[in-house]
Design a protein around this motif. Structure first.
Motif, PDB file in Angstrom:
ATOM      1  N   HIS A   1      14.615 -72.761  -4.619  1.00 41.74           N
ATOM      2  CA  HIS A   1      14.881 -73.611  -5.775  1.00 41.74           C
ATOM      3  C   HIS A   1      15.050 -72.716  -7.000  1.00 41.74           C
TER       4      HIS A   1
ATOM      5  N   ARG B   1       9.517 -72.236 -18.868  1.00 41.11           N
ATOM      6  CA  ARG B   1       8.123 -72.244 -18.434  1.00 41.11           C
ATOM      7  C   ARG B   1       7.818 -73.472 -17.569  1.00 41.11           C
ATOM      8  N   LEU B   2       8.322 -74.637 -17.987  1.00 41.69           N
ATOM      9  CA  LEU B   2       8.096 -75.848 -17.189  1.00 41.69           C
ATOM     10  C   LEU B   2       8.729 -75.711 -15.805  1.00 41.69           C
ATOM     11  N   PHE B   3       9.963 -75.194 -15.774  1.00 42.42           N
ATOM     12  CA  PHE B   3      10.628 -74.992 -14.482  1.00 42.42           C
ATOM     13  C   PHE B   3       9.835 -74.014 -13.615  1.00 42.42           C
TER      14      PHE B   3
ATOM     15  N   ARG C   1       0.370 -76.336  -5.973  1.00 41.43           N
ATOM     16  CA  ARG C   1       1.723 -76.871  -5.859  1.00 41.43           C
ATOM     17  C   ARG C   1       2.608 -75.916  -5.052  1.00 41.43           C
TER      18      ARG C   1
ATOM     19  N   GLU D   1       6.690 -73.344 -13.723  1.00 42.99           N
ATOM     20  CA  GLU D   1       5.473 -74.018 -13.295  1.00 42.99           C
ATOM     21  C   GLU D   1       5.740 -74.949 -12.114  1.00 42.99           C
ATOM     22  N   SER D   2       6.909 -75.575 -12.143  1.00 40.95           N
ATOM     23  CA  SER D   2       7.252 -76.536 -11.084  1.00 40.95           C
ATOM     24  C   SER D   2       7.512 -75.842  -9.751  1.00 40.95           C
TER      25      SER D   2
ATOM     26  N   CYS E   1       6.719 -72.117  -2.183  1.00 37.56           N
ATOM     27  CA  CYS E   1       7.608 -71.446  -3.133  1.00 37.56           C
ATOM     28  C   CYS E   1       6.786 -70.745  -4.193  1.00 37.56           C
TER      29      CYS E   1
END
Lengths: 207, 207
Positions: B58, B94-96, B20, B98-99, B26
């Motif tokens: 981001h 953590r989700l952010f 990703r 990971e994104s 990024c």
């Protein structure tokens, strides 16, 4: 602060999402998949996420894999906990949308009231919310039954299973309907991409 | 799916974050600010977020403004609820991360165990976690007291207030310490940017 206490208000006021998106060259929003167990929500969500990222669009999928074992690990399957599960997911999706990301959620989310609340918190923040109904018929979902859940629900081994002994309330005005008994994953993704392009969320033909 | 059931596994397997990040150009991670009330956490977090976004990175800030009134609106201030508050924030960060986003959190987060848990879930997922101790002295924070909280805590009108009648457990090995009695907001941001650049999270001099 040492010498800039008079600028605190400015520093502190945060970044309105329009300005953030302009600087990052993106637009945030949420694609909310809803439908029966085994309808194909996660599969489409995964493929859509991958396709958006391939095009350089920040997209992020929230589904059972990364939410039930993390943020919502302390929730069970009572009606109250299932409501709270969907409530938290709606709030997290809103944060992702605000950040400039295309949030993609893939949960049964069977109740209209829960989905309406998720939509409302997006709209209140000026964020797009796309409800996509994966309306694969129950008999098809039940035939697939990848985890044997329908079988167990029919046998009475589990209760409150959506479509068997708990209702699924279909969306009244979904932005899109995708029946995976008739469409391939690729076709489903294409329709989602068209939907996002039409709404100006991504550029058509963006590679 | 209609004609691609044999590809379900591939579609479904999700997007490893390395792939990703490569596609999006990024790197995700979390900058976790911790320190007393009025130490300057939110002010620095806001300024850092703005500076990163200005550079095209981001970044997204989680703080009381967008979390207490949303995701964590159903939590109070008991010890249990404060733990759960920090737990959820760690999971969302953590989700952010990971994104592919630089997640920035600004909460007192006074207990070592809570911060350790947030760090652990990041490290388990192969994600960077930068603990930044905003170590402005208590007497300075108390003198600022923008919301009159210290005054009320000293008067006994509120209890369990960090630094007054509830402990603040300082980080043992913070990545960075920022004392806002000695540094301007701009200097604090600069040090954070240097820290992120050194870790390869952003390019030095990236505009």
């Amino acid at each position: 602060m040492a010498d800039s206490s008079n600028t605190n208000v400015v520093w502190h006021s945060g970044l309105p999402h329009e300005e953030r998106w302009r600087l990052l060259g993106c637009r945030g929003g949420t694609v909310w998949f809803t439908g029966l167990s085994a309808a194909g929500k996660s599969t489409i969500a995964s493929a859509l996420e991958r396709e958006l990222v391939r095009r350089g669009v920040h997209a992020f999928r929230l589904d059972g894999d990364n939410v039930r074992h993390g943020l919502n690990r302390n929730l069970g399957f009572s009606r109250e906990d299932r409501d709270e599960n969907i409530r938290r997911i709606g709030e997290v999706a809103r944060l992702f949308a605000e950040s400039g990301c295309v949030a993609i959620t893939a949960f049964i989310s069977p109740y209209r009231a829960d989905r309406r609340r998720a939509r409302r918190i997006h709209e209140q923040a000026g964020l797009e919310f796309f409800e996509v109904f994966v309306n694969t018929p129950l008999e098809v979902c039940e035939r697939r039954d990848p985890k044997g859940m329908y079988r167990r629900a029919r046998a009475g081994e589990i209760t409150d299973f959506t479509g068997v002994d708990d209702p699924y309330e279909p969306p009244e005005e979904p932005k899109l309907m995708l029946n995976t008994a008739e469409l391939t994953v690729e076709q489903c993704v294409e329709r989602c991409i068209d939907m996002l392009a039409e709404a100006g969320m991504i550029r058509r033909g963006e590679v």
